[in-house]
Design a protein around this motif. Structure first.
Motif, PDB file in Angstrom:
ATOM      1  N   ARG A  57       0.842  -1.187   0.000  1.00  0.00           N
ATOM      2  CA  ARG A  57       0.000   0.000   0.000  1.00  0.00           C
ATOM      3  C   ARG A  57       0.881   1.242   0.000  1.00  0.00           C
ATOM      4  O   ARG A  57       2.017   1.220   0.454  1.00  0.00           O
ATOM      5  N   CYS A  58       0.337   2.310  -0.525  1.00  0.00           N
ATOM      6  CA  CYS A  58       1.095   3.539  -0.585  1.00  0.00           C
ATOM      7  C   CYS A  58       0.127   4.709  -0.759  1.00  0.00           C
ATOM      8  O   CYS A  58      -0.603   4.772  -1.744  1.00  0.00           O
ATOM      9  N   ALA A  59       0.082   5.571   0.225  1.00  0.00           N
ATOM     10  CA  ALA A  59      -0.800   6.736   0.151  1.00  0.00           C
ATOM     11  C   ALA A  59       0.051   7.999   0.102  1.00  0.00           C
ATOM     12  O   ALA A  59       1.189   8.017   0.559  1.00  0.00           O
ATOM     13  N   ALA A  60      -0.499   9.036  -0.498  1.00  0.00           N
ATOM     14  CA  ALA A  60       0.249  10.286  -0.640  1.00  0.00           C
ATOM     15  C   ALA A  60      -0.654  11.477  -0.334  1.00  0.00           C
ATOM     16  O   ALA A  60      -1.844  11.460  -0.652  1.00  0.00           O
ATOM     17  N   ILE A  61      -0.085  12.483   0.313  1.00  0.00           N
ATOM     18  CA  ILE A  61      -0.831  13.692   0.656  1.00  0.00           C
ATOM     19  C   ILE A  61      -0.587  14.744  -0.428  1.00  0.00           C
ATOM     20  O   ILE A  61       0.567  15.062  -0.745  1.00  0.00           O
ATOM     21  N   VAL A  62      -1.660  15.268  -0.987  1.00  0.00           N
ATOM     22  CA  VAL A  62      -1.564  16.257  -2.057  1.00  0.00           C
ATOM     23  C   VAL A  62      -1.016  17.580  -1.519  1.00  0.00           C
ATOM     24  O   VAL A  62      -1.501  18.106  -0.517  1.00  0.00           O
ATOM     25  N   LEU A  63       0.024  18.106  -2.156  1.00  0.00           N
ATOM     26  CA  LEU A  63       0.587  19.400  -1.761  1.00  0.00           C
ATOM     27  C   LEU A  63       0.189  20.476  -2.764  1.00  0.00           C
ATOM     28  O   LEU A  63      -0.076  21.622  -2.408  1.00  0.00           O
ATOM     29  N   ASP A  64       0.160  20.073  -4.016  1.00  0.00           N
ATOM     30  CA  ASP A  64      -0.112  21.055  -5.062  1.00  0.00           C
ATOM     31  C   ASP A  64      -0.764  20.365  -6.251  1.00  0.00           C
ATOM     32  O   ASP A  64      -0.404  19.232  -6.591  1.00  0.00           O
ATOM     33  N   ARG A  65      -1.738  21.043  -6.861  1.00  0.00           N
ATOM     34  CA  ARG A  65      -2.507  20.446  -7.962  1.00  0.00           C
ATOM     35  C   ARG A  65      -2.489  21.401  -9.148  1.00  0.00           C
ATOM     36  O   ARG A  65      -2.820  22.569  -9.011  1.00  0.00           O
ATOM     37  N   THR A  66      -2.034  20.918 -10.309  1.00  0.00           N
ATOM     38  CA  THR A  66      -1.990  21.763 -11.502  1.00  0.00           C
ATOM     39  C   THR A  66      -2.759  21.103 -12.639  1.00  0.00           C
ATOM     40  O   THR A  66      -2.640  19.900 -12.847  1.00  0.00           O
ATOM     41  N   SER A  67      -3.538  21.901 -13.372  1.00  0.00           N
ATOM     42  CA  SER A  67      -4.270  21.381 -14.539  1.00  0.00           C
ATOM     43  C   SER A  67      -3.624  21.885 -15.815  1.00  0.00           C
ATOM     44  O   SER A  67      -3.301  23.070 -15.921  1.00  0.00           O
ATOM     45  N   PHE A  68      -3.410  20.977 -16.736  1.00  0.00           N
ATOM     46  CA  PHE A  68      -2.812  21.339 -18.021  1.00  0.00           C
ATOM     47  C   PHE A  68      -3.844  21.213 -19.132  1.00  0.00           C
ATOM     48  O   PHE A  68      -4.661  20.293 -19.113  1.00  0.00           O
ATOM     49  N   PRO A  69      -3.821  22.137 -20.110  1.00  0.00           N
ATOM     50  CA  PRO A  69      -4.762  22.041 -21.228  1.00  0.00           C
ATOM     51  C   PRO A  69      -4.419  20.846 -22.113  1.00  0.00           C
ATOM     52  O   PRO A  69      -3.318  20.293 -22.011  1.00  0.00           O
ATOM     53  N   VAL A  70      -5.344  20.470 -22.998  1.00  0.00           N
ATOM     54  CA  VAL A  70      -5.047  19.387 -23.945  1.00  0.00           C
ATOM     55  C   VAL A  70      -3.804  19.767 -24.741  1.00  0.00           C
ATOM     56  O   VAL A  70      -3.524  20.940 -24.952  1.00  0.00           O
ATOM     57  N   GLU A  71      -3.057  18.747 -25.173  1.00  0.00           N
ATOM     58  CA  GLU A  71      -1.722  19.007 -25.735  1.00  0.00           C
ATOM     59  C   GLU A  71      -1.740  19.393 -27.205  1.00  0.00           C
ATOM     60  O   GLU A  71      -0.769  19.947 -27.716  1.00  0.00           O
ATOM     61  N   ARG A  72      -2.826  19.083 -27.894  1.00  0.00           N
ATOM     62  CA  ARG A  72      -2.856  19.333 -29.337  1.00  0.00           C
ATOM     63  C   ARG A  72      -4.031  20.204 -29.728  1.00  0.00           C
ATOM     64  O   ARG A  72      -5.054  20.201 -29.067  1.00  0.00           O
ATOM     65  N   THR A  73      -3.848  20.919 -30.814  1.00  0.00           N
ATOM     66  CA  THR A  73      -4.927  21.771 -31.324  1.00  0.00           C
ATOM     67  C   THR A  73      -5.957  20.915 -32.056  1.00  0.00           C
ATOM     68  O   THR A  73      -7.139  21.241 -32.089  1.00  0.00           O
ATOM     69  N   ALA A  74      -5.520  19.824 -32.650  1.00  0.00           N
ATOM     70  CA  ALA A  74      -6.436  18.917 -33.349  1.00  0.00           C
ATOM     71  C   ALA A  74      -6.093  17.481 -32.955  1.00  0.00           C
ATOM     72  O   ALA A  74      -4.929  17.132 -32.792  1.00  0.00           O
TER      73      ALA A  74
END
Lengths: 233, 233
Positions: A57-74
């Protein structure tokens, strides 16, 4: 920083999936307190700190959350007949994910050499390649799909298929980087002419991918590379 | 028709090299009288008929001899640091030959993980890929070469190197398909900044090959694919 795949990152105390947990504890031997990165494959990257660690088992505490846009235009969608040697198809999946693809459909054609597919293996390859190339979006890998079923799906504006017979326009001249595209690559021995007609009547355009005869996985990788890089000019 | 590699095709009764003879007799079990194709890797393709066959010997009588022009308008030369896992580098050689390359130089850099290289293995891979893609020209595969020795060689007009640091122009915008090009791809962990300066002062331009972080062999294959296909538009 070590990256791990975790389909759901909404909560603040995250339990890693078993396989990733095993990798973190038994292979990388990370300790509680270590910083790790988590990817949900849908644009979210989380920086976290290892919390309780068990053997499996392995749990992790969230420190920072970043959202990235989709990588391609098409969107880039490849439908490729799996090769006889599975490692060659897995290699294509790895390279396509690294170079940039949105969706991969293993294609069942008349001459496809296999009727079964270890989808879990392909997904593992895709996840590893996503981490390797530090992407935040995990391409979809479909189950083995018949050509008929593929054609029946809502079509993107650009529909192409690799075809060696006769003289065809080059993919490099036909492909429009600003439009979603689906490219079909046939098996060793190519698609049958019946399948080619099926594709044509569904609005697919036959293209060549260079002059030389390419293996299935090479043609698929070359097409993906051209399209992805053409979007990044 | 089965193709065999035979460096010299000048005479009319040709003895196949041992490895090819073994493949013809023991693996493919060809019989005397069978038609085969022979490639010298320098543009000549011969149609021949199997003559005397021994256990390890195999001779063929030339029936027809065709010369093909060079395959590209401008030469493509990749100098790539071999990967830790040799199969990844061999995979690059296979794919580069299929897609189209003129010369491959395994590059010894500060961070190159290996100081030895099985050149014979790489040549075998290149020969197999030449046959597979039905090419008539065999790309040169050099012995392991230092960056200094590479730079000391007569330079082609276009000299590029893949570089992740800072913002660099994309290979896709810099590459001119009508000019000979040499592209350097560094090892896992990339070239050192000293090596990058060495290259810059030798007139090499730093380029990016897409936004994502690519493995050495993936970057090398992507660059080769773009350049070769760009010549075939």
């Amino acid at each position: 920083m070590h990256l791990f795949y975790c389909p759901s990152l909404e909560v603040d105390l995250i339990e890693l999936p078993e396989e990733e947990a095993h990798h973190a504890t038994s292979v990388l031997r990370l300790k509680s307190g270590d910083r790790i990165g988590l990817l949900d494959g849908r644009g979210t990257r989380v920086e976290a700190e290892q919390a309780e660690m068990g053997k499996h088992r392995c749990a992790a505490i969230v420190l920072d959350r970043t959202s990235f846009p989709v990588e391609r235009t098409a969107r880039i969608h490849l439908a490729v007949a799996p090769t006889k040697q599975m490692e060659r198809f897995e290699w294509f999946v790895e390279k396509a994910v690294e170079v940039g693809v949105d969706r991969i459909t293993p294609l069942l054609t008349d001459r496809t050499e296999r009727s079964k597919l270890r989808l879990d293996r392909l997904e593992r390859v895709a996840i590893a390649a996503m981490k390797q190339s530090q992407r935040t979006w995990l391409p979809a890998v479909d189950a083995l799909t018949t050509l008929g079923a593929l054609i029946a799906q809502p079509p993107p504006p650009q529909r192409l298929f690799g075809w060696c017979e006769g003289r065809n326009e080059a993919l490099m001249n036909v492909y429009a980087p600003d439009q979603d595209a689906l490219v079909v690559i046939g098996p060793e021995g190519d698609l049958t002419s019946v399948e080619a007609d099926q594709l044509r009547s569904a609005g697919f355009v036959a293209v060549s991918i260079g002059a030389a005869r390419l293996r299935t996985e090479t043609a698929a990788c070359a097409a993906t590379t051209w399209m992805s890089l053409a979007q990044q000019r």
